[in-house]
Write a protein that holds these residues in place. Structure first.
Motif, PDB file in Angstrom:
ATOM      1  N   GLU A  59      55.798  11.543  46.121  1.00  0.00           N
ATOM      2  CA  GLU A  59      55.069  12.444  45.233  1.00  0.00           C
ATOM      3  C   GLU A  59      54.508  13.618  46.025  1.00  0.00           C
ATOM      4  O   GLU A  59      54.590  14.756  45.614  1.00  0.00           O
ATOM      5  N   SER A  60      53.895  13.334  47.169  1.00  0.00           N
ATOM      6  CA  SER A  60      53.559  14.316  48.194  1.00  0.00           C
ATOM      7  C   SER A  60      53.058  13.543  49.392  1.00  0.00           C
ATOM      8  O   SER A  60      52.702  12.357  49.301  1.00  0.00           O
ATOM      9  N   THR A 104      49.390  12.304  48.641  1.00  0.00           N
ATOM     10  CA  THR A 104      49.203  11.155  47.754  1.00  0.00           C
ATOM     11  C   THR A 104      49.636   9.867  48.447  1.00  0.00           C
ATOM     12  O   THR A 104      49.015   8.817  48.271  1.00  0.00           O
ATOM     13  N   ARG A 132      45.511  14.666  41.465  1.00  0.00           N
ATOM     14  CA  ARG A 132      46.950  14.481  41.383  1.00  0.00           C
ATOM     15  C   ARG A 132      47.686  15.696  40.814  1.00  0.00           C
ATOM     16  O   ARG A 132      48.882  15.638  40.606  1.00  0.00           O
ATOM     17  N   LEU A 174      49.318  18.593  45.776  1.00  0.00           N
ATOM     18  CA  LEU A 174      50.632  19.180  46.037  1.00  0.00           C
ATOM     19  C   LEU A 174      50.563  20.413  46.932  1.00  0.00           C
ATOM     20  O   LEU A 174      51.573  21.044  47.209  1.00  0.00           O
ATOM     21  N   TYR A 201      57.852  25.295  46.812  1.00  0.00           N
ATOM     22  CA  TYR A 201      58.505  24.058  47.226  1.00  0.00           C
ATOM     23  C   TYR A 201      58.161  23.759  48.680  1.00  0.00           C
ATOM     24  O   TYR A 201      58.015  24.673  49.497  1.00  0.00           O
ATOM     25  N   TYR A 228      64.373  24.015  46.473  1.00  0.00           N
ATOM     26  CA  TYR A 228      64.596  23.188  47.659  1.00  0.00           C
ATOM     27  C   TYR A 228      65.832  23.629  48.439  1.00  0.00           C
ATOM     28  O   TYR A 228      65.892  23.488  49.663  1.00  0.00           O
ATOM     29  N   GLY A 265      60.047  13.946  53.072  1.00  0.00           N
ATOM     30  CA  GLY A 265      59.493  14.111  51.734  1.00  0.00           C
ATOM     31  C   GLY A 265      59.695  15.521  51.231  1.00  0.00           C
ATOM     32  O   GLY A 265      59.905  16.455  52.014  1.00  0.00           O
ATOM     33  N   TRP A 305      58.339  18.069  47.711  1.00  0.00           N
ATOM     34  CA  TRP A 305      57.619  18.178  46.440  1.00  0.00           C
ATOM     35  C   TRP A 305      57.425  19.647  46.090  1.00  0.00           C
ATOM     36  O   TRP A 305      57.618  20.533  46.917  1.00  0.00           O
ATOM     37  N   THR A 309      54.928  22.574  43.783  1.00  0.00           N
ATOM     38  CA  THR A 309      53.599  22.830  43.233  1.00  0.00           C
ATOM     39  C   THR A 309      53.646  24.063  42.358  1.00  0.00           C
ATOM     40  O   THR A 309      54.641  24.801  42.339  1.00  0.00           O
ATOM     41  N   GLU A 342      64.569  20.573  38.987  1.00  0.00           N
ATOM     42  CA  GLU A 342      63.450  19.664  38.747  1.00  0.00           C
ATOM     43  C   GLU A 342      63.561  18.918  37.418  1.00  0.00           C
ATOM     44  O   GLU A 342      62.693  18.106  37.103  1.00  0.00           O
TER      45      GLU A 342
END
Length: 436
Positions: free
Chosen positions: A2-3, A6, A60, A65, A236, A283, A301, A303, A305, A406
């Motif tokens: 998730e990030s 988190t 969250r 993020l 990203y 990405y 990872g 994620w 935002t 996404e």
């Protein structure tokens, strides 16, 4: 993932209760991100009774993020600001950012959040001229700085403008360090505000002397012209190991550049951004860059935002509009949510405790609007409303485009996003849509 943030706090967060039934407080804060929690912390410490309500879990959203670069250097903004609003008002804005930075650093030193002091840099791959122009603004504002002719980045001929003693930390560890003693309700979604009352989706009413909207994009946005004052951008982030070392926090001066910061043995690389609902690098652009400059790096990872961009780059913090003095707002952080969230909390605390803030002139939501930018955004929204598609946003009816990277339906007008089942992912939309 998730990030990175988190993942790092999974074993230390507690669950706050859902609001049950009607209640009354002095100050209701809608939104449990960093801005809302900071506001609650300052107001509670000043003796006011506060309640934070969050539709999901606190931290969250955008807070969980972010890249969490804490700095008063927000790109190349001060030279432009001096030209636009003059040296003295720019100096007031710089004082406000410095105040926010120092107060946040003091808080970060007092909690366990992996706080580190670092220099922040804007780098250029197209020569020093743009950096020297900004450095001249720093000199006029008495801001310390240094110039690097050979920045420690994987680019040829990269120079950088640095500001010392800025900060980086884990934003969720920081947020959780602020929560002891605060009244918080999670899984409590506010769907409307009328005067001093807020209404939740399960029928509860919260009455308050003052209501603060700290929901990134204000819950109430059509009165107050926030649908023109704000638009939203996607960004990203990749978390890498075995990547190239850097010393400091870096963002690019040129459009399409990348940002960098470290966290423990990770390198965070950001970029690929675009206006929500429009095409961008996403990405793919980040991964192509990493493969080109550091093929040995491993991606641990990834994620994305979303950020609210104000008309002039400065945040909106203060009274929502003249006709609703009981309603306040913290929004428009323009990709600089750490110091801007702190500044918003300071301003709102000052307004509610003292009746005025020394920084109101430069961050008030009611400040003069740059008319050229208003017109540009208005035309862009009109274009979105006329987009020929059967998928329409539940906010103001704009046409949606599919974000293949996404798996979402995105609105280019105001930045609402929906998943492939039609469920709201990002506001200002409050209602789900049909995607059948």
């Amino acid at each position: 993932m998730e990030s990175l943030w988190t993942e790092s706090v999974q074993d230390r967060t507690i669950a706050y209760p859902r609001l049950e039934g009607d209640t009354r407080v002095q100050v209701l804060i809608v939104g449990g991100g960093l801005a809302g929690i900071l506001c609650a912390r300052l107001l509670t410490d000043a003796g006011l009774e506060c309640l934070v309500v969050e539709q999901g879990r606190i931290g969250r959203g955008a807070t969980g993020l972010t890249t969490a670069k804490v700095t008063l250097q927000h790109g190349l903004e001060y030279a432009d600001m001096i030209e636009r609003i003059g040296l003295e008002r720019t100096r007031l804005y710089q004082y406000a950012q410095q105040d926010a930075l120092l107060q946040m650093q003091a808080m970060a030193d007092a909690v366990s959040c992996d706080h580190e002091y670092r220099s922040a840099y804007v780098y250029s791959t197209q020569g020093r001229a743009v950096l020297e122009r900004e450095a001249a603004a720093y000199e006029a504002l008495d801001m310390p700085y240094h110039l690097l002719d050979d920045a420690p980045l994987p680019f040829e001929h990269a120079c950088a403008l640095g500001v010392p003693e800025q900060s980086q930390f884990n934003p969720l560890k920081f947020l959780w360090g602020l929560t002891p003693g605060l009244a918080v309700c999670e899984h409590t979604k506010v769907i409307g505000v009328d005067g001093n009352r807020a209404f939740t989706d399960d029928g509860a009413t919260i009455t308050a002397d003052h209501i603060v909207l700290a929901t990134r994009y204000p819950l109430v946005n059509i009165p107050g012209w926030y649908f023109i004052k704000l638009n939203q951008y996607r960004s990203y982030i990749l978390a890498l190991k075995q990547a190239f070392p850097i010393d400091g926090m870096f963002i690019g001066a040129q459009s399409g550049s990348f940002s960098f910061r470290t966290y423990k043995d990770y390198l965070l690389v950001g970029g690929g951004g675009h206006k929500t609902g429009e095409a961008g690098g996403q990405y793919r652009k980040l991964r192509e860059f990493v493969q080109a400059v550091c093929p040995r790096a491993t991606e641990e990872g990834a994620w994305a935002t979303q950020d609210c961009m104000s008309l002039d780059g400065a945040p909106y913090a203060g009274i929502h509009r003249n006709s609703a003095p009981e309603l306040l707002v913290a929004s428009g952080f323009s990709k600089w949510g750490m110091t801007s969230a702190m500044l918003a909390a300071i301003v709102l605390r000052d307004l509610l405790v003292d009746g005025q803030s020394p920084y109101d002139e430069v961050v008030s939501p009611r400040r003069k609007k740059p008319l050229g930018e208003v017109a540009r955004r208005g035309l862009a929204s009109a274009k979105g409303m006329l987009r020929p598609t059967t998928k329409r946003c539940s906010h103001m009816g704009c046409g949606l485009t599919h974000n293949d990277a996404e798996g979402s339906w995105d609105c280019s007008c105001h930045g609402s996003r929906f998943d492939d089942n039609g469920t709201v992912l990002d506001n200002p939309a409050l209602k789900d849509i049909s995607v059948s």
